[in-house]
Design a protein around this motif. Sequence first.
Motif, PDB file in Angstrom:
ATOM      1  N   VAL A   1     -12.806  -6.594  -0.809  1.00  0.00           N
ATOM      2  CA  VAL A   1     -12.060  -7.741  -1.330  1.00  0.00           C
ATOM      3  C   VAL A   1     -10.989  -8.222  -0.359  1.00  0.00           C
ATOM      4  N   LEU A   2     -10.742  -7.444   0.701  1.00  0.00           N
ATOM      5  CA  LEU A   2      -9.802  -7.844   1.753  1.00  0.00           C
ATOM      6  C   LEU A   2     -10.461  -7.615   3.116  1.00  0.00           C
ATOM      7  N   PRO A   3     -11.587  -8.249   3.385  1.00  0.00           N
ATOM      8  CA  PRO A   3     -12.365  -7.932   4.582  1.00  0.00           C
ATOM      9  C   PRO A   3     -11.657  -8.229   5.897  1.00  0.00           C
ATOM     10  N   LYS A   4     -10.681  -9.151   5.901  1.00  0.00           N
ATOM     11  CA  LYS A   4      -9.964  -9.487   7.132  1.00  0.00           C
ATOM     12  C   LYS A   4      -8.772  -8.574   7.399  1.00  0.00           C
ATOM     13  N   VAL A   5      -8.458  -7.724   6.428  1.00  0.00           N
ATOM     14  CA  VAL A   5      -7.328  -6.800   6.577  1.00  0.00           C
ATOM     15  C   VAL A   5      -7.837  -5.495   7.179  1.00  0.00           C
ATOM     16  N   PRO A   6      -7.298  -5.072   8.318  1.00  0.00           N
ATOM     17  CA  PRO A   6      -7.824  -3.868   8.975  1.00  0.00           C
ATOM     18  C   PRO A   6      -7.533  -2.595   8.195  1.00  0.00           C
TER      19      PRO A   6
ATOM     20  N   GLY B   1       0.142 -15.600  -1.326  1.00  0.00           N
ATOM     21  CA  GLY B   1       0.989 -15.651  -0.143  1.00  0.00           C
ATOM     22  C   GLY B   1       2.396 -15.135  -0.357  1.00  0.00           C
ATOM     23  N   ARG B   2       2.609 -14.444  -1.473  1.00  0.00           N
ATOM     24  CA  ARG B   2       3.951 -13.925  -1.743  1.00  0.00           C
ATOM     25  C   ARG B   2       4.275 -12.705  -0.890  1.00  0.00           C
ATOM     26  N   VAL B   3       3.243 -11.960  -0.478  1.00  0.00           N
ATOM     27  CA  VAL B   3       3.414 -10.836   0.439  1.00  0.00           C
ATOM     28  C   VAL B   3       2.360 -10.955   1.534  1.00  0.00           C
ATOM     29  N   ARG B   4       2.584 -10.231   2.621  1.00  0.00           N
ATOM     30  CA  ARG B   4       1.648 -10.261   3.741  1.00  0.00           C
ATOM     31  C   ARG B   4       0.937  -8.911   3.812  1.00  0.00           C
ATOM     32  N   ALA B   5      -0.378  -8.907   3.671  1.00  0.00           N
ATOM     33  CA  ALA B   5      -1.163  -7.671   3.734  1.00  0.00           C
ATOM     34  C   ALA B   5      -1.429  -7.310   5.185  1.00  0.00           C
ATOM     35  N   LEU B   6      -1.060  -6.090   5.579  1.00  0.00           N
ATOM     36  CA  LEU B   6      -1.208  -5.668   6.972  1.00  0.00           C
ATOM     37  C   LEU B   6      -2.366  -4.707   7.198  1.00  0.00           C
ATOM     38  N   ALA B   7      -2.622  -3.829   6.239  1.00  0.00           N
ATOM     39  CA  ALA B   7      -3.671  -2.826   6.433  1.00  0.00           C
ATOM     40  C   ALA B   7      -3.976  -2.140   5.116  1.00  0.00           C
ATOM     41  N   VAL B   8      -5.186  -1.601   5.001  1.00  0.00           N
ATOM     42  CA  VAL B   8      -5.538  -0.741   3.864  1.00  0.00           C
ATOM     43  C   VAL B   8      -5.538   0.704   4.344  1.00  0.00           C
ATOM     44  N   THR B   9      -5.373   1.614   3.411  1.00  0.00           N
ATOM     45  CA  THR B   9      -5.081   3.005   3.779  1.00  0.00           C
ATOM     46  C   THR B   9      -6.300   3.920   3.863  1.00  0.00           C
TER      47      THR B   9
ATOM     48  N   ASN C   1       1.081  -8.922  11.831  1.00  0.00           N
ATOM     49  CA  ASN C   1       0.009  -7.936  11.716  1.00  0.00           C
ATOM     50  C   ASN C   1       0.587  -6.540  11.802  1.00  0.00           C
ATOM     51  N   ILE C   2      -0.261  -5.544  11.609  1.00  0.00           N
ATOM     52  CA  ILE C   2       0.211  -4.158  11.548  1.00  0.00           C
ATOM     53  C   ILE C   2       0.766  -3.686  12.884  1.00  0.00           C
ATOM     54  N   GLU C   3       0.162  -4.118  13.987  1.00  0.00           N
ATOM     55  CA  GLU C   3       0.659  -3.709  15.300  1.00  0.00           C
ATOM     56  C   GLU C   3       2.065  -4.243  15.547  1.00  0.00           C
ATOM     57  N   GLU C   4       2.286  -5.513  15.178  1.00  0.00           N
ATOM     58  CA  GLU C   4       3.609  -6.107  15.358  1.00  0.00           C
ATOM     59  C   GLU C   4       4.659  -5.424  14.484  1.00  0.00           C
TER      60      GLU C   4
ATOM     61  N   ARG D   1     -12.555   5.213  -6.760  1.00  0.00           N
ATOM     62  CA  ARG D   1     -11.694   5.306  -5.588  1.00  0.00           C
ATOM     63  C   ARG D   1     -11.416   3.881  -5.094  1.00  0.00           C
ATOM     64  N   PHE D   2     -10.193   3.641  -4.669  1.00  0.00           N
ATOM     65  CA  PHE D   2      -9.891   2.370  -4.023  1.00  0.00           C
ATOM     66  C   PHE D   2      -8.766   2.572  -3.013  1.00  0.00           C
ATOM     67  N   PRO D   3      -8.703   1.706  -2.001  1.00  0.00           N
ATOM     68  CA  PRO D   3      -7.649   1.867  -1.005  1.00  0.00           C
ATOM     69  C   PRO D   3      -6.307   1.377  -1.518  1.00  0.00           C
ATOM     70  N   LEU D   4      -5.259   1.902  -0.934  1.00  0.00           N
ATOM     71  CA  LEU D   4      -3.947   1.305  -1.077  1.00  0.00           C
ATOM     72  C   LEU D   4      -3.833   0.243   0.018  1.00  0.00           C
ATOM     73  N   VAL D   5      -2.857  -0.621  -0.105  1.00  0.00           N
ATOM     74  CA  VAL D   5      -2.672  -1.661   0.898  1.00  0.00           C
ATOM     75  C   VAL D   5      -1.207  -1.692   1.316  1.00  0.00           C
ATOM     76  N   VAL D   6      -0.991  -1.801   2.617  1.00  0.00           N
ATOM     77  CA  VAL D   6       0.357  -1.935   3.168  1.00  0.00           C
ATOM     78  C   VAL D   6       0.720  -3.419   3.146  1.00  0.00           C
ATOM     79  N   VAL D   7       1.747  -3.771   2.386  1.00  0.00           N
ATOM     80  CA  VAL D   7       2.212  -5.159   2.349  1.00  0.00           C
ATOM     81  C   VAL D   7       3.667  -5.206   2.789  1.00  0.00           C
ATOM     82  N   ILE D   8       4.047  -6.338   3.376  1.00  0.00           N
ATOM     83  CA  ILE D   8       5.433  -6.516   3.786  1.00  0.00           C
ATOM     84  C   ILE D   8       5.983  -7.811   3.204  1.00  0.00           C
ATOM     85  N   SER D   9       7.302  -7.865   3.159  1.00  0.00           N
ATOM     86  CA  SER D   9       7.986  -9.069   2.698  1.00  0.00           C
ATOM     87  C   SER D   9       7.725 -10.205   3.679  1.00  0.00           C
ATOM     88  N   PRO D  10       7.588 -11.434   3.187  1.00  0.00           N
ATOM     89  CA  PRO D  10       7.401 -12.574   4.096  1.00  0.00           C
ATOM     90  C   PRO D  10       8.620 -12.825   4.982  1.00  0.00           C
ATOM     91  N   THR D  11       9.734 -12.147   4.681  1.00  0.00           N
ATOM     92  CA  THR D  11      10.934 -12.302   5.518  1.00  0.00           C
ATOM     93  C   THR D  11      10.853 -11.480   6.791  1.00  0.00           C
TER      94      THR D  11
END
Length: 332
Positions: A240-245, A225-233, A147-150, A132-142
Amino acid sequence: MSLPISRRTLLATALAPAAASLGVPRLALAQAADWPKGPVRLTVPFPAGGGVDNVARLLFQRVSEQIGQPVVIENQGGGGGTIASAALARAPADGHHLIFHSVSGAVVNAVTLKNLRYDPINDFAPVTLASRFPLVVVISPTVPAQNIEEFIALARANPGKYSYGSSGVGTSIHIAGELFNTLAGTQIQHVPYKGTVAVMPDLLAGRVHMLIDGVPPQLPHISAGRVRALAVTTTTRSEVLPKVPALNEVLPGYDIPFWTGVFAPARTPQPVLERIASEVRKATQHPEVARKLKETGTEGVGSSPAEFEAYWRKQLTVYDKIVKDANIKVES
């Protein structure tokens, strides 16, 4: 969607008293000890070299060493796993024919596709939840969100302006995106592609704005740094992404992990299922296997058949509700 108790479970319950009086435990031990009688065939309904295939080969190379028999892995793609599933449903129920499914083939197909050439619930016996592993929400740097709240606030303030890519209509990634919209109160537009790899050029260029994908394939993009990780699912953060909520911290109730599991034909003897599950569990606990899984943010599980059946059925209910609430229609 009606999710009936499997015929195997009903039969086991009905015969339990008689089994005890006839000394079936001794028979069960004999059946388990007699497996395997020869090579084991494990079908992976995905192309070789992909994430699911890599986990299957890592685990079952170790299983092969443990049981002293070859495990022949056959990649049989096509139909989103339905072709391989149909073949397994007709295979001998002797523990020598298995399939290494993911949530996509074992759950998503069951709740989105009609007119299948097999019963997606009653033709299979769950053996073990393998990984099992989480998915991650990533967004374009544009996208102007850090963060996820923003990002949620931005999407709420601009309904229909932002979009997310997926691996296709009715896929697990599409379903994860629609649950995000439901719980966040957003209207992020769905754009289907032929696989998440095809989404990446448009995501990086800002032509689509969000992608929900597995942590392992996104780690290189996040690190560079090609994408911005906002959250894991999942409900907890990834090692491996301890700072990502965890998305659940912002959207309570969001829990969509990606998982793999082993299934056998429905008539496979229960003692054999237990033996296979035990061997997979030992493989996940091997130091080298555990290390390689952990490096990609993957958790080795190795559950019992009963635990996996309970988990699988709960997942069927969860995904069925999301599909119905989002009115996702798939041509089968």
